[in-house]
Each structure stands twice: as C-alpha cells, then as structure tokens.
Design a protein around this motif. Structure first.
Motif, PDB file in Angstrom:
ATOM      1  N   GLY A   1      33.540  -5.325  -9.619  1.00 44.54           N
ATOM      2  CA  GLY A   1      32.328  -4.534  -9.410  1.00 44.54           C
ATOM      3  C   GLY A   1      31.129  -5.125 -10.129  1.00 44.54           C
TER       4      GLY A   1
ATOM      5  N   GLN B   1      30.774  -8.286 -10.872  1.00 44.33           N
ATOM      6  CA  GLN B   1      30.416  -9.498 -10.141  1.00 44.33           C
ATOM      7  C   GLN B   1      29.613  -9.169  -8.888  1.00 44.33           C
ATOM      8  N   GLN B   2      29.976  -8.076  -8.212  1.00 41.98           N
ATOM      9  CA  GLN B   2      29.240  -7.674  -7.017  1.00 41.98           C
ATOM     10  C   GLN B   2      27.800  -7.310  -7.389  1.00 41.98           C
TER      11      GLN B   2
ATOM     12  N   THR C   1      25.923 -10.464  -8.110  1.00 46.93           N
ATOM     13  CA  THR C   1      25.613 -11.164  -6.858  1.00 46.93           C
ATOM     14  C   THR C   1      24.381 -10.552  -6.193  1.00 46.93           C
TER      15      THR C   1
ATOM     16  N   LEU D   1      24.036  -7.334   2.901  1.00 52.47           N
ATOM     17  CA  LEU D   1      25.217  -7.028   2.098  1.00 52.47           C
ATOM     18  C   LEU D   1      26.432  -7.033   3.015  1.00 52.47           C
TER      19      LEU D   1
ATOM     20  N   PRO E   1      30.153  -4.981   0.652  1.00 50.25           N
ATOM     21  CA  PRO E   1      29.991  -4.880  -0.805  1.00 50.25           C
ATOM     22  C   PRO E   1      31.036  -4.006  -1.490  1.00 50.25           C
ATOM     23  N   SER E   2      31.665  -3.088  -0.755  1.00 52.20           N
ATOM     24  CA  SER E   2      32.637  -2.197  -1.396  1.00 52.20           C
ATOM     25  C   SER E   2      34.063  -2.738  -1.343  1.00 52.20           C
TER      26      SER E   2
ATOM     27  N   LEU F   1      36.911  -2.878  -4.362  1.00 55.01           N
ATOM     28  CA  LEU F   1      36.430  -2.239  -5.585  1.00 55.01           C
ATOM     29  C   LEU F   1      37.067  -0.866  -5.770  1.00 55.01           C
TER      30      LEU F   1
ATOM     31  N   LEU G   1      28.031   1.727  -7.060  1.00 55.44           N
ATOM     32  CA  LEU G   1      27.350   0.696  -6.274  1.00 55.44           C
ATOM     33  C   LEU G   1      26.561   1.348  -5.141  1.00 55.44           C
TER      34      LEU G   1
ATOM     35  N   GLU H   1      29.770  -3.267   6.852  1.00 54.95           N
ATOM     36  CA  GLU H   1      30.755  -2.565   6.030  1.00 54.95           C
ATOM     37  C   GLU H   1      31.812  -1.898   6.900  1.00 54.95           C
TER      38      GLU H   1
END
Length: 181
Positions: free
Chosen positions: A46, A48-49, A52, A66, A69-70, A73, A81, A99
């Motif tokens: 998380g 690192q995300q 980023t 994105l 992104p989840s 995690l 987030l 997503e």
C-alpha cells in the motif's frame, strides 16, 4: 521516499497543470510523510502504491491513469487509498481508473465503462450502470447497487457476536466463516 518524489519532479507541461510539492503530497498521503527517510524498497504494498501515485503527481500530469490501484492490498489500505484518490478528484484532478474491484471503482467514479474481451459492453453514469437491468443481470455480483453496506456489515457483526455470546469457543470457527465487510 523523499528522494523518489524529488527525482520525479517535472516542470508543468501546460499552464493548466497543477504543480505538486513533496509537502502537498504528504498532506494527501500522510503515511509517506512518516516514511520520509525510508528507502522505497522497504515499503509495504500500500505504501508503494501511494509512492507510485505521488511520483506520478510530481510529474504534474493533467490526467492521472490508475491501473488496478487496489490490487493485492489489504481492505483497510484499499479504504485509505480510496479516500486519498477521492481527495485528488475533489481537487479537480482528472483520473482514469481501470479497476476490477467494482465496489471501489463505483465509489470513486462519475462514469463507468464495462469492458469485456476488448469490447465496450456499457458506457454511462454510475447511476445508469446500477439501474441498467441487462448489465445487472450479466454482471450482477459486480455492479449491484451498494445500497446499505453498513447495515449489512452491522447485521453480520451482530450475528457473529450473538453466536460468540452463546458459545465463546466458536469464535475461531466463526472468524473463518463470516466476512464482516
């Protein structure tokens, strides 16, 4: 963390681009502020995300893409987030979110495009997506309206508590069988 953000800094490409500073990113991602001196390789998934996304923002983009992104995690990290992405959206940043976690995507999006095997199967607002019977039947589990998630979670939690009160030895078994949302 700071070094990763500093190296990504770019001058705005257009006069409409927003200039990002490390301090401004730390306001949105306070976890990164606490990790200012930590090496990027020692961050959780998380973290690192977030780093980023922060590095990308330091490049002063007009559009933030994105991609999942989840993914991978923990639920609490996904929730945090999501709040941070919502804050970026509220600040006027255009975000293209790809997503598979539809609950996450629906909560953050104004419009939806359902893609299947490279074909657009639906395009419209989130409300239209949730109201479209054909799409709902085909993707029922994914796009069903999230009308009362808190009430459902509370009901599940109450059911678990009632069971535990009856027989505390069942707790370990119940913890494996019930998702509290």
């Amino acid at each position: 963390v700071r070094g990763n953000l500093d190296v990504a800094r770019k001058a705005p490409a257009s006069p409409h681009s927003r200039v990002w500073t490390v301090e401004r990113l730390y306001d949105i991602f306070p976890v990164l502020a606490r990790l200012d001196e930590r090496k990027g390789g020692y961050l959780s998934g998380g973290e690192q995300q977030m780093l980023t996304i922060g590095r990308t923002l330091m490049g002063t983009p007009d559009l933030l893409l994105l991609d999942e992104p989840s993914e991978g995690l923990a639920p609490l990290v996904v929730r945090d987030l999501g709040r941070q992405i919502q804050q970026l959206k509220e600040e006027g940043l255009t975000i293209l979110l790809c997503e598979q976690n539809t609950k996450f995507a629906i909560a953050l999006s104004d419009r939806a495009y359902v893609l299947e095997k490279g074909q657009v199967r639906f395009a419209g607002t989130i409300a239209e997506l949730q109201d479209n019977e054909e799409v709902r039947q085909q993707y029922e589990a994914r796009v069903a309206p999230q009308a009362k998630p808190r009430e459902e979670a509370r009901a599940k939690a109450q059911m678990v508590l009632d069971e535990v009160r009856k027989d505390p030895s069942k707790f370990a078994v119940l913890a494996k069988h019930y998702s509290l949302g």
